[in-house]
Design a protein around this motif. Structure first.
Motif, PDB file in Angstrom:
ATOM      1  N   GLY A 146      36.803  38.671  42.768  1.00 23.21           N
ATOM      2  CA  GLY A 146      37.943  38.693  43.680  1.00 23.21           C
ATOM      3  C   GLY A 146      39.214  39.145  43.011  1.00 23.21           C
ATOM      4  O   GLY A 146      39.985  39.931  43.575  1.00 23.21           O
ATOM      5  N   GLU A 147      39.458  38.665  41.790  1.00 16.73           N
ATOM      6  CA  GLU A 147      40.661  39.055  41.042  1.00 16.73           C
ATOM      7  C   GLU A 147      40.635  40.543  40.716  1.00 16.73           C
ATOM      8  O   GLU A 147      41.662  41.214  40.784  1.00 16.73           O
ATOM      9  CB  GLU A 147      40.769  38.236  39.761  1.00 16.73           C
ATOM     10  CG  GLU A 147      41.121  36.780  40.010  1.00 16.73           C
ATOM     11  CD  GLU A 147      40.932  35.911  38.774  1.00 16.73           C
ATOM     12  OE1 GLU A 147      40.698  36.455  37.673  1.00 16.73           O
ATOM     13  OE2 GLU A 147      41.007  34.675  38.926  1.00 16.73           O
ATOM     14  N   GLU A 148      39.464  41.060  40.362  1.00 19.81           N
ATOM     15  CA  GLU A 148      39.347  42.489  40.048  1.00 19.81           C
ATOM     16  C   GLU A 148      39.664  43.356  41.258  1.00 19.81           C
ATOM     17  O   GLU A 148      40.177  44.458  41.125  1.00 19.81           O
ATOM     18  CB  GLU A 148      37.941  42.808  39.534  1.00 19.81           C
ATOM     19  CG  GLU A 148      37.643  42.226  38.171  1.00 19.81           C
ATOM     20  CD  GLU A 148      36.167  42.365  37.786  1.00 19.81           C
ATOM     21  OE1 GLU A 148      35.394  42.975  38.553  1.00 19.81           O
ATOM     22  OE2 GLU A 148      35.803  41.841  36.728  1.00 19.81           O
ATOM     23  N   LEU A 149      39.352  42.856  42.441  1.00 19.08           N
ATOM     24  CA  LEU A 149      39.538  43.644  43.658  1.00 19.08           C
ATOM     25  C   LEU A 149      40.876  43.408  44.333  1.00 19.08           C
ATOM     26  O   LEU A 149      41.255  44.166  45.232  1.00 19.08           O
ATOM     27  CB  LEU A 149      38.412  43.319  44.642  1.00 19.08           C
ATOM     28  CG  LEU A 149      37.006  43.629  44.158  1.00 19.08           C
ATOM     29  CD1 LEU A 149      35.992  43.130  45.170  1.00 19.08           C
ATOM     30  CD2 LEU A 149      36.840  45.118  43.908  1.00 19.08           C
ATOM     31  N   ALA A 150      41.604  42.387  43.916  1.00 18.28           N
ATOM     32  CA  ALA A 150      42.834  41.978  44.599  1.00 18.28           C
ATOM     33  C   ALA A 150      43.867  43.095  44.684  1.00 18.28           C
ATOM     34  O   ALA A 150      44.560  43.227  45.694  1.00 18.28           O
ATOM     35  CB  ALA A 150      43.432  40.756  43.915  1.00 18.28           C
ATOM     36  N   ASP A 151      43.991  43.887  43.653  1.00 14.87           N
ATOM     37  CA  ASP A 151      45.028  44.917  43.622  1.00 14.87           C
ATOM     38  C   ASP A 151      44.501  46.300  43.990  1.00 14.87           C
ATOM     39  O   ASP A 151      45.227  47.280  43.884  1.00 14.87           O
ATOM     40  CB  ASP A 151      45.666  44.971  42.232  1.00 14.87           C
ATOM     41  CG  ASP A 151      46.378  43.666  41.895  1.00 14.87           C
ATOM     42  OD1 ASP A 151      46.911  43.043  42.830  1.00 14.87           O
ATOM     43  OD2 ASP A 151      46.373  43.273  40.717  1.00 14.87           O
ATOM     44  N   ASP A 152      43.266  46.377  44.424  1.00 14.31           N
ATOM     45  CA  ASP A 152      42.660  47.661  44.742  1.00 14.31           C
ATOM     46  C   ASP A 152      43.055  48.095  46.147  1.00 14.31           C
ATOM     47  O   ASP A 152      42.769  47.400  47.127  1.00 14.31           O
ATOM     48  CB  ASP A 152      41.128  47.551  44.628  1.00 14.31           C
ATOM     49  CG  ASP A 152      40.458  48.879  44.432  1.00 14.31           C
ATOM     50  OD1 ASP A 152      41.111  49.914  44.648  1.00 14.31           O
ATOM     51  OD2 ASP A 152      39.276  48.888  44.067  1.00 14.31           O
ATOM     52  N   ASP A 153      43.718  49.243  46.231  1.00 13.54           N
ATOM     53  CA  ASP A 153      44.147  49.761  47.533  1.00 13.54           C
ATOM     54  C   ASP A 153      43.058  50.578  48.220  1.00 13.54           C
ATOM     55  O   ASP A 153      43.151  50.865  49.399  1.00 13.54           O
ATOM     56  CB  ASP A 153      45.392  50.637  47.373  1.00 13.54           C
ATOM     57  CG  ASP A 153      46.598  49.829  46.921  1.00 13.54           C
ATOM     58  OD1 ASP A 153      46.637  48.615  47.207  1.00 13.54           O
ATOM     59  OD2 ASP A 153      47.493  50.413  46.283  1.00 13.54           O
ATOM     60  N   GLU A 154      42.065  50.969  47.476  1.00  8.75           N
ATOM     61  CA  GLU A 154      40.981  51.785  48.017  1.00  8.75           C
ATOM     62  C   GLU A 154      39.859  50.893  48.546  1.00  8.75           C
ATOM     63  O   GLU A 154      39.678  49.773  48.075  1.00  8.75           O
ATOM     64  CB  GLU A 154      40.408  52.685  46.910  1.00  8.75           C
ATOM     65  CG  GLU A 154      41.404  53.668  46.345  1.00  8.75           C
ATOM     66  CD  GLU A 154      41.834  54.699  47.369  1.00  8.75           C
ATOM     67  OE1 GLU A 154      40.981  55.201  48.117  1.00  8.75           O
ATOM     68  OE2 GLU A 154      43.044  54.991  47.430  1.00  8.75           O
ATOM     69  N   PRO A 155      39.099  51.385  49.513  1.00  9.04           N
ATOM     70  CA  PRO A 155      37.947  50.607  49.970  1.00  9.04           C
ATOM     71  C   PRO A 155      36.952  50.373  48.826  1.00  9.04           C
ATOM     72  O   PRO A 155      36.804  51.211  47.942  1.00  9.04           O
ATOM     73  CB  PRO A 155      37.313  51.502  51.040  1.00  9.04           C
ATOM     74  CG  PRO A 155      38.406  52.420  51.477  1.00  9.04           C
ATOM     75  CD  PRO A 155      39.275  52.616  50.269  1.00  9.04           C
ATOM     76  N   VAL A 156      36.313  49.227  48.844  1.00  5.07           N
ATOM     77  CA  VAL A 156      35.299  48.896  47.858  1.00  5.07           C
ATOM     78  C   VAL A 156      33.969  49.407  48.387  1.00  5.07           C
ATOM     79  O   VAL A 156      33.542  49.037  49.483  1.00  5.07           O
ATOM     80  CB  VAL A 156      35.236  47.367  47.621  1.00  5.07           C
ATOM     81  CG1 VAL A 156      34.107  47.010  46.684  1.00  5.07           C
ATOM     82  CG2 VAL A 156      36.564  46.871  47.094  1.00  5.07           C
TER      83      VAL A 156
END
Length: 161
Positions: free
Chosen positions: A89-99
């Motif tokens: 979750g922390e790794e993805l928190a700042d990701d603006d692109e779709p996962v």
């Protein structure tokens, strides 16, 4: 892609017990499915189960209930799993692109069970990431001899657990 290709691609990473010898191109096929709606992703079943009190459990007791992605995301887990989900979750928190995730799954009738990447998909769902999931689906017989836990999935869908 055929069953042999599916096994070549995912067989070494799938730790869920699956009777590979019982599956072939005569009784199973491989299909793909793209999910981007949060509700659709949340309805996928994980291979994680809880006991009647909601504590993490194993697939083998018949009273243990399998969890969907949405249910697993809302569950408090033992420290090791919780930490892994939090880290994702922390790794993805700042990701603006779709996962984007490519995930192997098993289809029996109308049930889809994620065979591998449960931590990644639950962690991303929990982080409310914008998900794009490519499910590579092994569609096979509805038999708990092939995939233990399918009986609990069917019982859960029918409201019997």
């Amino acid at each position: 892609m055929d069953v042999s290709d599916f096994k070549t691609l995912f067989g070494d990473s799938i730790r869920t017990w699956l009777d590979w010898d019982a599956l072939d191109d005569e009784n199973a096929r491989v299909e793909d499915l793209v999910l981007s709606a949060r509700e659709d992703v949340g309805e996928l079943y994980t291979v994680w189960h809880v006991d009647p009190e909601g504590n993490p459990g194993e697939w083998s007791p018949p009273q243990h209930r399998p969890l969907t992605i949405a249910q697993a995301a809302g569950t408090t887990w033992p420290d090791d799993r919780q930490e892994k989900l939090d880290r994702i979750g922390e790794e993805l928190a700042d990701d603006d692109e779709p996962v984007q995730l490519t995930v192997p799954a098993y289809r029996a009738d109308d049930s889809l069970v994620v065979l591998d990447s449960n931590h990644r998909i639950v962690g991303a769902y929990r982080a409310e990431a914008d998900l794009r999931v490519l499910l590579v689906v092994l569609a096979g017989p509805a038999s708990s001899l092939i995939l233990p836990g399918l009986a609990q999935v069917e019982n859960d869908r029918a409201g019997r657990i």
